[in-house]
Design a protein around this motif. Structure first.
Motif, mmCIF file in Angstrom:
data_model
loop_
_atom_site.group_PDB
_atom_site.id
_atom_site.type_symbol
_atom_site.label_atom_id
_atom_site.label_comp_id
_atom_site.label_asym_id
_atom_site.label_seq_id
_atom_site.Cartn_x
_atom_site.Cartn_y
_atom_site.Cartn_z
ATOM 1 N N THR A 1 0.834 -1.209 0.000
ATOM 2 C CA THR A 1 0.000 0.000 0.000
ATOM 3 C C THR A 1 0.865 1.254 0.000
ATOM 4 O O THR A 1 0.576 2.228 -0.715
ATOM 5 C CB THR A 1 -0.925 0.001 1.233
ATOM 6 O OG1 THR A 1 -1.699 -1.191 1.246
ATOM 7 C CG2 THR A 1 -1.843 1.209 1.214
ATOM 8 N N SER A 2 1.940 1.251 0.797
ATOM 9 C CA SER A 2 2.826 2.406 0.863
ATOM 10 C C SER A 2 3.488 2.673 -0.478
ATOM 11 O O SER A 2 3.532 3.819 -0.955
ATOM 12 C CB SER A 2 3.888 2.178 1.943
ATOM 13 O OG SER A 2 4.774 3.268 2.020
ATOM 14 N N ILE A 3 4.008 1.627 -1.108
ATOM 15 C CA ILE A 3 4.655 1.795 -2.414
ATOM 16 C C ILE A 3 3.634 2.218 -3.458
ATOM 17 O O ILE A 3 3.912 3.061 -4.321
ATOM 18 C CB ILE A 3 5.358 0.491 -2.824
ATOM 19 C CG1 ILE A 3 6.523 0.201 -1.867
ATOM 20 C CG2 ILE A 3 5.858 0.568 -4.260
ATOM 21 C CD1 ILE A 3 7.202 -1.121 -2.107
ATOM 22 N N GLY A 4 2.414 1.655 -3.386
ATOM 23 C CA GLY A 4 1.380 2.039 -4.338
ATOM 24 C C GLY A 4 1.012 3.506 -4.237
ATOM 25 O O GLY A 4 0.838 4.188 -5.261
ATOM 26 N N LEU A 5 0.898 4.023 -3.007
ATOM 27 C CA LEU A 5 0.585 5.446 -2.830
ATOM 28 C C LEU A 5 1.729 6.327 -3.316
ATOM 29 O O LEU A 5 1.502 7.403 -3.881
ATOM 30 C CB LEU A 5 0.287 5.732 -1.360
ATOM 31 C CG LEU A 5 -1.024 5.147 -0.821
ATOM 32 C CD1 LEU A 5 -1.141 5.392 0.676
ATOM 33 C CD2 LEU A 5 -2.217 5.748 -1.551
ATOM 34 N N PHE A 6 2.973 5.865 -3.100
ATOM 35 C CA PHE A 6 4.116 6.626 -3.598
ATOM 36 C C PHE A 6 4.080 6.702 -5.121
ATOM 37 O O PHE A 6 4.291 7.779 -5.708
ATOM 38 C CB PHE A 6 5.420 5.979 -3.131
ATOM 39 C CG PHE A 6 6.631 6.473 -3.861
ATOM 40 C CD1 PHE A 6 7.174 7.714 -3.576
ATOM 41 C CD2 PHE A 6 7.211 5.703 -4.858
ATOM 42 C CE1 PHE A 6 8.277 8.187 -4.267
ATOM 43 C CE2 PHE A 6 8.319 6.163 -5.550
ATOM 44 C CZ PHE A 6 8.854 7.399 -5.251
ATOM 45 N N LEU A 7 3.827 5.566 -5.774
ATOM 46 C CA LEU A 7 3.775 5.560 -7.237
ATOM 47 C C LEU A 7 2.629 6.422 -7.745
ATOM 48 O O LEU A 7 2.746 7.066 -8.789
ATOM 49 C CB LEU A 7 3.631 4.129 -7.747
ATOM 50 C CG LEU A 7 4.845 3.218 -7.545
ATOM 51 C CD1 LEU A 7 4.538 1.807 -8.009
ATOM 52 C CD2 LEU A 7 6.061 3.767 -8.299
ATOM 53 N N ARG A 8 1.534 6.441 -6.977
ATOM 54 C CA ARG A 8 0.408 7.270 -7.400
ATOM 55 C C ARG A 8 0.773 8.748 -7.378
ATOM 56 O O ARG A 8 0.404 9.507 -8.287
ATOM 57 C CB ARG A 8 -0.779 7.011 -6.475
ATOM 58 C CG ARG A 8 -2.027 7.791 -6.856
ATOM 59 C CD ARG A 8 -3.152 7.530 -5.873
ATOM 60 N NE ARG A 8 -4.335 8.308 -6.208
ATOM 61 C CZ ARG A 8 -5.437 8.347 -5.473
ATOM 62 N NH1 ARG A 8 -5.496 7.623 -4.356
ATOM 63 N NH2 ARG A 8 -6.465 9.081 -5.833
ATOM 64 N N LYS A 9 1.516 9.155 -6.337
ATOM 65 C CA LYS A 9 1.951 10.555 -6.285
ATOM 66 C C LYS A 9 2.992 10.850 -7.357
ATOM 67 O O LYS A 9 2.969 11.901 -8.005
ATOM 68 C CB LYS A 9 2.522 10.865 -4.898
ATOM 69 C CG LYS A 9 1.498 10.858 -3.784
ATOM 70 C CD LYS A 9 2.148 11.168 -2.439
ATOM 71 C CE LYS A 9 1.128 11.150 -1.324
ATOM 72 N NZ LYS A 9 1.767 11.434 0.000
ATOM 73 N N ALA A 10 3.930 9.900 -7.530
ATOM 74 C CA ALA A 10 4.988 10.115 -8.519
ATOM 75 C C ALA A 10 4.445 10.090 -9.936
ATOM 76 O O ALA A 10 5.070 10.635 -10.855
ATOM 77 C CB ALA A 10 6.074 9.051 -8.356
#
Length: 435
Positions: A329-338
Motif C-alpha cells: 500500500t505504501s509503495i502504491g501510494l508513492f507511485l500514485r503521487k509520482a
C-alpha cells in the motif's frame, strides 16, 4: 520484540508446536541470513525510503495486540488452542474464560502490584527483575496454603547446543515466506533505528552494510540455537544515552548477559509463568504508541490509509501477510503521487507579459503560444497522465504554438520517449498547430 512476534505468528499459522518450531528455527534463520546477505549485495536497502514509517507503526501496534492476547491466557492459567492471528486468539481466549485458574490470576495481580509502583517512583531500579524475584518468593510462600501456578523452565549451558539446520524441501517451502517477512521487517526496523540515532549523533549509516552484518549474525544464530537478529530501539537508545562511543559497548553488553545467564539461569525455574506473562503484557501496552498513531492518522490521508491497512491486516491476518500488505500500500501510494508530474504553464498575456501558473490544460480559453514546463518524475507510471493532459492542450482550437520544456523532468525512460513521439504525431494531425 517485533521479529519475535513475527516468528510466533508464523509458527502458529503453520500449526507448529514448540518442539517442531525449535527444530525448524535453525533452517529459518539460515534462510533469513541468506535473504539479508543477498539483499546487501544487490543494494536493496535503499528501497526502505519508499516505505512509509506508518507501516512499521501499524505493524508494531498489531503485534502489541497479539502479544497481549497471547499472554492473557497465561495470566488466567488457561490452556486454550493456539492461533496465528489476533482475531482467532481473542475468540479462543473468550471461549476459555470460564476455566480461569484463580491462583494464576492472583499471582499475576501481585506481580503487577509490585512492578507498577517501582516503574513510577523508582525507574532507576530494575523493576522487571525485582518484580519477578518478588513473585517467585511470594509463590513459594503461598504454596504452603495451596496456591499453585505453572513455572518456567530453567536455562543452563546444556540448553544451548550447536545446531545444524536440517534441510527439507517441505520445510523450505513452508518457511520461505516467513523468512522473507522476518528479513524484510528486520531491515525496516533496524534502518529506522539506525537513521534516528545517526541523525542525533551526526553520523552516517550504510544500510547495506548493516543488512550484511545482520545477515551474518543470523547465520551465526542458526548454528547456535539463537533467535532472529534485528535492531532494538530500546537497547540502542539506552546504549547511546549511556555514552557508548564504539561497537565494543555492545560486546561488553553481550558478555555480561552471558555471565548473568550462566550464574542465574537455573533460578529461572522458580519464576511463575503468570508473573512473566503480566510483565510481557506491560511491554505490549508500551509498544502501543498513541502519539505516533495520532501523527499517522492526522498528518495525511495516505499515512492514515497505510497505518490502518497494516494495523487491521495485522489483527485479522498473519503478521507476515500484514506487513506485505502495508508495504504494498505504501509503495502504491508513492507511485500514485509520482505518477502525477507537475506541469506549469508559461504564457504571454494580452500585454505581452510572461506569466507562470499551474497548467490548466483543460481550460475553456487558451493563449495562442504557450510553454509547458514539466517538473518532477516523468517515467512509465506518469506517461499516460502526461500524454492525456498534453493531448487536451494540442486539440484546443486556440492553441497555435506549444513549447514543451523538460529540463527539470527526471527519470525519463523509453515509455516517456514513445509517449512524446505519439504526442508529436497527434499534434501534427491537428492543424494549424505548430510543434
Amino acid at each position: 520484540n517485533a521479529t519475535a512476534v513475527m516468528l510466533l505468528s508464523a509458527f502458529l499459522t503453520l500449526d507448529y508446536g514448540p518442539a517442531q518450531a525449535m527444530a525448524a528455527m535453525p533452517l529459518l534463520l539460515l534462510m533469513v541470513g541468506g535473504f539479508m546477505v543477498l539483499g546487501s549485495f544487490l543494494r536493496i536497502a535503499g528501497m526502505t525510503q519508499y516505505i512509509s514509517r506508518a507501516v512499521v507503526v501499524g505493524y508494531i501496534t498489531a503485534a502489541a495486540f497479539l502479544i497481549i492476547v497471547n499472554q492473557l491466557k497465561n495470566v488466567c492459567g488457561l490452556h486454550v488452542p493456539r492461533a496465528g492471528t489476533f482475531a482467532e486468539s481473542l475468540v479462543n481466549l473468550i471461549m476459555g474464560l470460564p476455566g480461569t485458574h484463580w491462583d494464576s490470576l492472583l499471582i499475576a495481580g501481585i506481580t503487577l502490584a509490585v512492578y507498577l509502583p517501582l516503574r513510577r517512583w523508582a525507574p532507576f531500579l530494575p523493576g522487571v527483575a525485582l518484580a519477578l524475584v518478588a513473585s517467585a518468593v511470594l509463590t513459594m510462600f503461598l504454596g504452603r496454603f495451596g496456591v499453585e501456578a505453572d513455572l518456567l523452565s530453567a536455562i543452563s549451558v546444556e540448553s544451548w547446543p550447536l545446531t545444524l539446520p536440517t534441510f527439507s524441501g517441505f520445510e523450505f517451502n513452508e518457511l520461505a515466506n516467513a523468512a522473507l517477512a522476518v528479513a524484510f521487517l528486520s531491515l525496516l526496523e533496524s534502518s529506522s533505528i539506525a537513521k534516528t540515532l545517526a541523525a542525533q549523533a551526526g553520523d552516517r549509516v550504510d544500510l547495506n552494510q548493516q543488512m550484511l552484518s545482520m545477515g551474518a549474525a543470523n547465520f551465526a544464530c542458526a548454528f547456535g540455537s539463537g533467535m532472529a537478529v534485528s535492531g532494538s530501539l530500546t537497547r540502542s537508545m539506552l546504549n547511546y544515552r549511556s555514552g557508548a562511543q564504539t561497537p565494543v559497548a555492545s560486546i561488553f553488553s553481550g558478555l555480561l548477559l552471558i555471565l548473568g545467564l550462566l550464574f542465574l539461569g537455573p533460578l529461572i525455574a522458580y519464576i511463575p509463568r503468570p508473573a512473566l506473562a503480566v510483565l510481557v503484557i506491560t511491554v505490549g501496552v508500551s509498544l502501543i504508541d498513541r502519539e505516533k498513531i495520532l501523527v499517522m492518522l492526522r498528518t495525511s490521508r495516505g499515512d492514515a490509509a497505510v497505518f490502518l491497512v497494516t494495523f487491521i491486516g495485522g489483527l485479522i491476518l498473519p503478521l507476515d501477510t500484514a506487513i506485505y500488505l502495508g508495504a504494498g500500500t505504501s509503495i502504491g501510494l508513492f507511485l500514485r503521487k509520482a505518477a502525477k508530474p507537475n506541469l506549469k504553464e508559461i504564457a504571454f498575456d494580452d500585454r505581452g507579459n510572461v506569466r507562470e501558473s499551474p497548467a490548466d490544460l483543460k481550460g475553456k480559453s487558451r493563449p495562442a503560444v504557450s510553454i509547458v514546463h514539466v517538473e518532477g518524475d516523468l517515467f512509465f507510471a506518469s506517461s499516460d497522465v502526461f500524454l492525456d493532459q498534453m493531448r487536451h492542450l494540442a486539440a484546443h482550437p486556440d492553441a497555435r504554438i506549444i513549447i514543451l520544456r523538460l529540463r527539470n523532468a527526471r527519470h525519463l525512460d523509453a515509455t516517456v520517449a514513445l509517449a512524446i513521439m505519439d504526442l508529436a504525431r497527434f499534434a501534427q494531425s491537428v492543424p494549424p498547430l505548430l510543434w
